[in-house]
Enzyme design. Structure first.
Site, PDB file in Angstrom:
ATOM      1  N   GLY A   9       0.697  -1.236   0.076  1.00  0.00           N
ATOM      2  CA  GLY A   9       0.038  -0.041  -0.011  1.00  0.00           C
ATOM      3  C   GLY A   9       0.976   1.235  -0.114  1.00  0.00           C
ATOM      4  O   GLY A   9       2.023   1.306  -0.385  1.00  0.00           O
ATOM      5  N   MET A  11       2.033   2.894   2.456  1.00  0.00           N
ATOM      6  CA  MET A  11       3.440   2.707   3.129  1.00  0.00           C
ATOM      7  C   MET A  11       4.368   2.072   2.615  1.00  0.00           C
ATOM      8  O   MET A  11       5.624   2.525   2.632  1.00  0.00           O
ATOM      9  CB  MET A  11       3.015   2.513   4.661  1.00  0.00           C
ATOM     10  N   ALA A  96       7.784  -1.416  17.116  1.00  0.00           N
ATOM     11  CA  ALA A  96       7.295  -0.098  17.556  1.00  0.00           C
ATOM     12  C   ALA A  96       5.813   0.095  16.990  1.00  0.00           C
ATOM     13  O   ALA A  96       5.595  -0.042  15.906  1.00  0.00           O
ATOM     14  CB  ALA A  96       8.151   0.968  17.240  1.00  0.00           C
ATOM     15  N   ASN A  98       4.938   3.178  16.560  1.00  0.00           N
ATOM     16  CA  ASN A  98       5.233   4.563  15.764  1.00  0.00           C
ATOM     17  C   ASN A  98       6.793   4.556  15.637  1.00  0.00           C
ATOM     18  O   ASN A  98       7.320   4.512  16.488  1.00  0.00           O
ATOM     19  CB  ASN A  98       4.347   5.693  16.755  1.00  0.00           C
ATOM     20  N   HIS A 128      -6.290  10.784  12.984  1.00  0.00           N
ATOM     21  CA  HIS A 128      -5.825   9.960  11.736  1.00  0.00           C
ATOM     22  C   HIS A 128      -6.701  10.176  10.695  1.00  0.00           C
ATOM     23  O   HIS A 128      -8.012  10.772  10.759  1.00  0.00           O
ATOM     24  CB  HIS A 128      -5.587   8.627  12.118  1.00  0.00           C
ATOM     25  N   HIS A 129      -6.127  10.066   9.408  1.00  0.00           N
ATOM     26  CA  HIS A 129      -6.864  10.105   8.325  1.00  0.00           C
ATOM     27  C   HIS A 129      -8.135   9.136   8.013  1.00  0.00           C
ATOM     28  O   HIS A 129      -8.132   8.106   8.972  1.00  0.00           O
ATOM     29  CB  HIS A 129      -5.809   9.618   6.927  1.00  0.00           C
ATOM     30  N   LYS A 132      -7.851   5.149   7.993  1.00  0.00           N
ATOM     31  CA  LYS A 132      -7.276   4.410   8.857  1.00  0.00           C
ATOM     32  C   LYS A 132      -7.960   3.275   9.494  1.00  0.00           C
ATOM     33  O   LYS A 132      -9.383   3.673  10.026  1.00  0.00           O
ATOM     34  CB  LYS A 132      -6.667   5.086  10.122  1.00  0.00           C
ATOM     35  N   GLY A 138      -2.284   2.547  17.546  1.00  0.00           N
ATOM     36  CA  GLY A 138      -1.302   1.846  18.298  1.00  0.00           C
ATOM     37  C   GLY A 138      -0.641   2.833  19.195  1.00  0.00           C
ATOM     38  O   GLY A 138      -0.128   2.510  20.455  1.00  0.00           O
TER      39      GLY A 138
END
Length: 237
Positions: A9, A11, A96, A98, A128-129, A132, A138
């Site tokens: 995607g 990311m 993590a 983030n 967030h967008h 999501k 998280g």
């Protein structure tokens, strides 16, 4: 580094672009539904970077080779994190919620503030967008653990109706809309004063940069489970 990217995607594509811009070689991209060349080339990889879906984890851990794993997928439950811990016995694993260095600092500041502002009411708000999938984020849950590591407060996820006066609780609130990359606020409400700790992500690039730093960091590490704490220590050294 030679990289495998799990997740095709936005990311995943951004990780590929930034990795190649930095001189790294992306061997393959894919996931459990569309594996592509990932299984065939995994043994040649120095690191696997995963920003996809929890359902991909078992497939990733079954791939041949001993490449370091940078795990950035959100929505994990305790069984997923336990599998990561087991995998870290034989390979370096970085996990993590983030990968922003700023958020890692925010977690430390929030933890310290919670100790020093005892008796203050605490609320966590994240935005967030609109696409999501999980809520709360998280990162919000990590911030919650930072301010309440012993789970000694009730955790209230949003409020509606007539919840009555506040008890010994921490509120967690999720907002969704637009193209927000990620905003997080930890707010401490005291008598006649409010302390607000905030982080604003201007774009997803900060998470990609952090993930690549984590992959580079793991190249120097022995098998084990690593977090942003260790990366911050190296950055500050």
């Amino acid at each position: 580094m030679k990289l495998i990217i799990v997740g095709t995607g936005r990311m995943g594509q951004l990780i590929r672009q930034k990795a190649e811009d930095a001189g790294h070689e992306v061997l393959a991209m894919g996931d459990v539904l569309s594996p592509g060349d990932v299984p065939a080339l995994s043994a040649k990889a120095d690191a696997i970077i995963d920003f996809s879906h929890p359902d991909n984890l078992d497939w990733i851990l079954s791939l041949s080779g001993s490449a370091a794993l940078v795990e950035g997928t959100t929505g994990f439950d305790p069984s997923h994190t336990e599998r990561l811990r087991a995998a870290s016995v034989t390979r370096p694993v970085f996990y993590a919620s983030n990968y922003s260095l700023g958020v890692a600092v925010l977690q430390k500041l929030a933890s310290d503030a919670a100790k020093m502002l005892r008796g203050f009411d605490i609320e966590i708000v994240e935005a967030h967008h609109s696409r999501k999938a999980d809520a709360p984020s998280g990162t919000a849950l990590s911030l919650l653990d930072a301010v309440d590591p012993e789970s000694s407060f009730d955790r209230v996820y949003g409020r509606h109706g007539r919840p009555g006066p506040r008890t010994r609780e921490i509120g967690i609130h999720a907002i969704r809309g637009g193209t927000v990359a990620g905003d997080h606020d930890v707010i401490f409400f005291g008598p006649d004063e409010v302390v607000r700790l905030s982080h604003h992500a201007g774009s997803r690039e900060i998470f990609v940069n952090g993930a690549l730093k984590a992959a580079e960091f793991l190249q120097k590490q022995q098998p084990g489970l690593y977090t942003m704490d260790e990366l911050l220590e190296e950055t500050a050294a």
